[in-house]
Design a protein around this motif. Structure first.
Motif, PDB file in Angstrom:
ATOM      1  N   GLY A 127      15.792   1.592  -0.702  1.00 38.14           N
ATOM      2  CA  GLY A 127      16.144   2.595  -1.033  1.00 38.14           C
ATOM      3  C   GLY A 127      15.017   3.053  -1.091  1.00 38.14           C
ATOM      4  O   GLY A 127      13.618   2.939  -1.534  1.00 38.14           O
ATOM      5  N   TYR A 128      15.219   4.516  -2.601  1.00 42.72           N
ATOM      6  CA  TYR A 128      13.596   5.409  -2.378  1.00 42.72           C
ATOM      7  C   TYR A 128      13.638   5.025  -4.018  1.00 42.72           C
ATOM      8  O   TYR A 128      14.440   4.864  -4.941  1.00 42.72           O
ATOM      9  CB  TYR A 128      14.379   6.010  -2.312  1.00 42.72           C
ATOM     10  N   HIS A 129      11.907   5.542  -4.606  1.00 45.77           N
ATOM     11  CA  HIS A 129      11.409   5.821  -6.313  1.00 45.77           C
ATOM     12  C   HIS A 129      11.293   6.866  -6.283  1.00 45.77           C
ATOM     13  O   HIS A 129      10.163   7.345  -5.748  1.00 45.77           O
ATOM     14  CB  HIS A 129      10.924   4.304  -6.169  1.00 45.77           C
ATOM     15  N   ALA A 130      11.314   7.133  -7.218  1.00 43.98           N
ATOM     16  CA  ALA A 130      10.644   8.135  -7.928  1.00 43.98           C
ATOM     17  C   ALA A 130       9.023   8.039  -8.602  1.00 43.98           C
ATOM     18  O   ALA A 130       8.155   9.234  -7.825  1.00 43.98           O
ATOM     19  CB  ALA A 130      11.658   9.028 -10.074  1.00 43.98           C
ATOM     20  N   GLY A 131       8.674   7.232  -8.529  1.00 40.77           N
ATOM     21  CA  GLY A 131       7.867   6.859  -8.702  1.00 40.77           C
ATOM     22  C   GLY A 131       6.913   6.569  -7.740  1.00 40.77           C
ATOM     23  O   GLY A 131       7.379   6.042  -6.882  1.00 40.77           O
ATOM     24  N   PRO A 132       5.690   6.273  -7.940  1.00 38.65           N
ATOM     25  CA  PRO A 132       4.391   6.268  -6.933  1.00 38.65           C
ATOM     26  C   PRO A 132       4.273   4.397  -6.371  1.00 38.65           C
ATOM     27  O   PRO A 132       5.123   3.463  -7.110  1.00 38.65           O
ATOM     28  CB  PRO A 132       3.750   6.551  -7.068  1.00 38.65           C
ATOM     29  N   MET A 133       4.983   3.835  -4.756  1.00 38.79           N
ATOM     30  CA  MET A 133       4.837   2.818  -5.020  1.00 38.79           C
ATOM     31  C   MET A 133       3.216   2.621  -4.118  1.00 38.79           C
ATOM     32  O   MET A 133       3.116   1.337  -4.511  1.00 38.79           O
ATOM     33  CB  MET A 133       5.517   2.327  -3.530  1.00 38.79           C
ATOM     34  N   GLN A 134       2.246   2.911  -4.414  1.00 39.36           N
ATOM     35  CA  GLN A 134       0.893   2.750  -3.785  1.00 39.36           C
ATOM     36  C   GLN A 134       0.042   3.275  -4.639  1.00 39.36           C
ATOM     37  O   GLN A 134       0.041   4.910  -4.558  1.00 39.36           O
ATOM     38  CB  GLN A 134       0.743   2.607  -2.797  1.00 39.36           C
ATOM     39  N   SER A 135      -0.588   3.163  -5.143  1.00 37.49           N
ATOM     40  CA  SER A 135      -1.900   3.824  -5.559  1.00 37.49           C
ATOM     41  C   SER A 135      -3.149   4.571  -4.793  1.00 37.49           C
ATOM     42  O   SER A 135      -2.824   4.773  -3.510  1.00 37.49           O
ATOM     43  CB  SER A 135      -3.120   3.211  -6.413  1.00 37.49           C
ATOM     44  N   GLY A 136      -3.099   6.296  -5.077  1.00 45.46           N
ATOM     45  CA  GLY A 136      -3.362   7.549  -3.935  1.00 45.46           C
ATOM     46  C   GLY A 136      -3.860   7.979  -4.863  1.00 45.46           C
ATOM     47  O   GLY A 136      -3.912   8.024  -6.302  1.00 45.46           O
ATOM     48  N   PRO A 137      -4.687   8.995  -4.011  1.00 49.08           N
ATOM     49  CA  PRO A 137      -5.167  10.531  -5.288  1.00 49.08           C
ATOM     50  C   PRO A 137      -3.360  11.662  -5.240  1.00 49.08           C
ATOM     51  O   PRO A 137      -2.781  11.454  -4.651  1.00 49.08           O
ATOM     52  CB  PRO A 137      -5.513  11.621  -3.738  1.00 49.08           C
ATOM     53  N   PHE A 138      -3.848  12.762  -6.306  1.00 46.50           N
ATOM     54  CA  PHE A 138      -2.909  13.533  -6.440  1.00 46.50           C
ATOM     55  C   PHE A 138      -1.382  12.240  -7.424  1.00 46.50           C
ATOM     56  O   PHE A 138      -0.266  12.673  -7.054  1.00 46.50           O
ATOM     57  CB  PHE A 138      -2.200  13.988  -5.216  1.00 46.50           C
ATOM     58  N   GLY A 139      -1.872  11.052  -7.980  1.00 42.48           N
ATOM     59  CA  GLY A 139      -0.928  10.443  -8.451  1.00 42.48           C
ATOM     60  C   GLY A 139       0.330   9.251  -7.837  1.00 42.48           C
ATOM     61  O   GLY A 139       0.676   8.387  -8.537  1.00 42.48           O
ATOM     62  N   GLY A 140      -0.736   8.833  -6.609  1.00 38.79           N
ATOM     63  CA  GLY A 140      -0.128   7.904  -5.554  1.00 38.79           C
ATOM     64  C   GLY A 140       0.814   7.999  -4.687  1.00 38.79           C
ATOM     65  O   GLY A 140       1.049   9.473  -4.251  1.00 38.79           O
ATOM     66  N   ARG A 141       0.615   7.342  -4.120  1.00 41.47           N
ATOM     67  CA  ARG A 141       1.824   8.056  -2.378  1.00 41.47           C
ATOM     68  C   ARG A 141       3.117   7.636  -2.945  1.00 41.47           C
ATOM     69  O   ARG A 141       3.631   6.291  -3.361  1.00 41.47           O
ATOM     70  CB  ARG A 141       1.423   6.404  -1.437  1.00 41.47           C
ATOM     71  N   HIS A 142       4.414   7.934  -2.650  1.00 41.92           N
ATOM     72  CA  HIS A 142       6.202   8.329  -2.567  1.00 41.92           C
ATOM     73  C   HIS A 142       6.447   7.318  -1.217  1.00 41.92           C
ATOM     74  O   HIS A 142       5.541   8.387  -0.422  1.00 41.92           O
ATOM     75  CB  HIS A 142       6.137   8.908  -3.253  1.00 41.92           C
TER      76      HIS A 142
END
Length: 419
Positions: A127-142
């Motif tokens: 399913g989907y998550h509110a927080g980022p699942m991978q590091s990346g710019p602007f707070g991570g990748r969602h």
């Protein structure tokens, strides 16, 4: 032929020539059959039956010839051949670089479920998550950067004992073959049979077409969007809603159909097309709002995936002489030019194609723009129509060679490029 045969054997001729001839057994005992009445009725019935049968044979023969020769067999052959070619190339990638440096979200190393495929599989499983699942710019990748249509379909096979990671690539290949049938129909209606054939070939063997054999959402999207332009009425609205939850290009459909309705407001088909696609996207936006608690939450995903996107990324590629980026831009420019030319012949198809590419140009990395340009599938039909069969075949060969190069760039080397 039926009339000639009936005339040759008419019982009246036989009786006149041989008045003492024996009647058919029981003929004189049947009411209303004296003096050859039975023969006349039989001959008339036979004549009508032969005529009807001949008409049916002509109709079904023409239909069978039309279906089996081109409208079914040709697109099926192109879809299957192109998937075999792409799958062969993909299967070679682990041999070309066993230690491929592809960034992975999961432990799956199957080349058919790399890059964005792993995001879709993760969503289908977790399913989907509110927080980022991978590091990346602007707070991570969602993960909500990816629309839910494809993950929902993958998850639907779980009750059958098929995990998303197992079904993703086979299903993608099957969906594109089916999409080819519908795309052929759209091209045939708009550009004619020759352009339908070679336009489909150009699309199926285009440089980014290898992703159509991976666990990406493009095959499903192409099937749905082609279905929109091939149908009318409630079916079109349902397909438009499905488009709206499969890729962001659904907004291009909503806008193009809305403009078509404004120009011919008595035709309510484009109105409901635009409404369905727009409501579907709005529902997705609201879901992300609820998920993240941020009314602008959708922008945390799709619009903030890397440091350089859209027009700045294009300028960077040109100013630095970035060869892979410039090559990608040349393909996108070709499809954009064909989309602009299409405006003269079909406002809705042309405007949809332009907007679909424009959304990629505004918000995607340069390397991913060719893949996004596949959404503008009507442009391939226009290209084939303008080029003619010979030049279309030549261009398809060039496309196929470039496709192999694109795939190498995506899988081989210390810093492979995301499709």
């Amino acid at each position: 032929m039926g009339r000639a045969l009936a005339g040759d054997v008419d019982d009246r001729t036989i009786v006149a020539a041989a008045p003492d001839a024996w009647p058919w057994p029981g003929e004189s005992a049947l009411p209303g059959t004296g003096s050859g009445e039975l023969g006349r009725r039989a001959a008339g019935f036979g004549e009508r039956a032969i005529d009807v049968w001949a008409t049916l044979r002509r109709l079904f023969g023409a239909l069978e010839s039309r279906v089996t020769s081109e409208a079914l067999v040709f697109p099926l052959a192109v879809g299957i051949a192109s998937r075999i070619y792409a799958s062969f190339l993909i299967a070679l990638m682990p041999l070309a670089d066993p230690t491929a440096g592809i960034p992975r979200l999961t432990v799956f190393r199957n080349p058919f479920i790399q890059w964005d495929s792993q995001w879709y599989i993760t969503i289908a499983n977790l399913g989907y998550h509110a927080g980022p699942m991978q590091s990346g710019p602007f707070g991570g990748r969602h993960d909500f950067a990816f629309f839910p249509g494809w993950p929902l379909l993958l998850g639907a096979f779980r009750p059958l004992g098929l995990a998303p990671e197992d079904i993703a690539a086979p299903l993608a290949n099957i969906l594109f073959v089916l999409a080819g049938l519908v795309i052929f129909r759209v091209f045939d209606r708009k550009f004619g049979r020759s352009a339908a054939k070679w336009g489909l070939v150009l699309l199926a063997f285009s440089p980014p077409a290898y992703v159509l054999s991976m666990g990406y959402s493009e095959p499903l999207y192409l099937l749905l969007i082609a279905g929109v332009f091939a149908t009318t009425g409630p079916v079109r609205a349902v397909l438009s809603a499905a488009v709206g939850i499969t890729r962001v290009s659904g907004l291009a459909l909503a806008a193009a159909s809305g403009v078509r309705w404004l120009r011919a407001w008595r035709d309510w088909t484009p109105f409901f097309t635009a409404l369905a696609a727009g409501v579907a996207f709005a529902s997705w936006w609201i879901y992300i709002w609820i998920l993240t608690g941020d009314p602008m939450g959708w922008l945390q995903g799709s619009a903030q995936w890397s440091h350089t996107l859209g027009l700045p990324a294009i300028w960077s590629a040109i100013s630095t002489g970035y060869q892979a980026g410039i090559g990608a831009l040349l393909f996108v420019a070709l499809i954009l030019g064909a989309s602009i030319a299409l405006l003269r012949y079909d406002l809705e198809l042309g405007l949809y194609s332009i907007l679909a590419i424009g959304m990629s140009v505004i918000g995607a990395p340069v390397e991913s723009m060719p893949r996004h340009a596949l959404a503008a599938f009507p442009a391939f039909g226009l290209l084939a129509w303008k080029l003619g069969p010979k030049r279309s075949i030549l261009l398809a060969i060039v496309f196929g060679l470039v496709e192999a190069n694109y795939l190498i760039l995506a899988f081989v080397g210390p810093m492979p490029l995301a499709p």
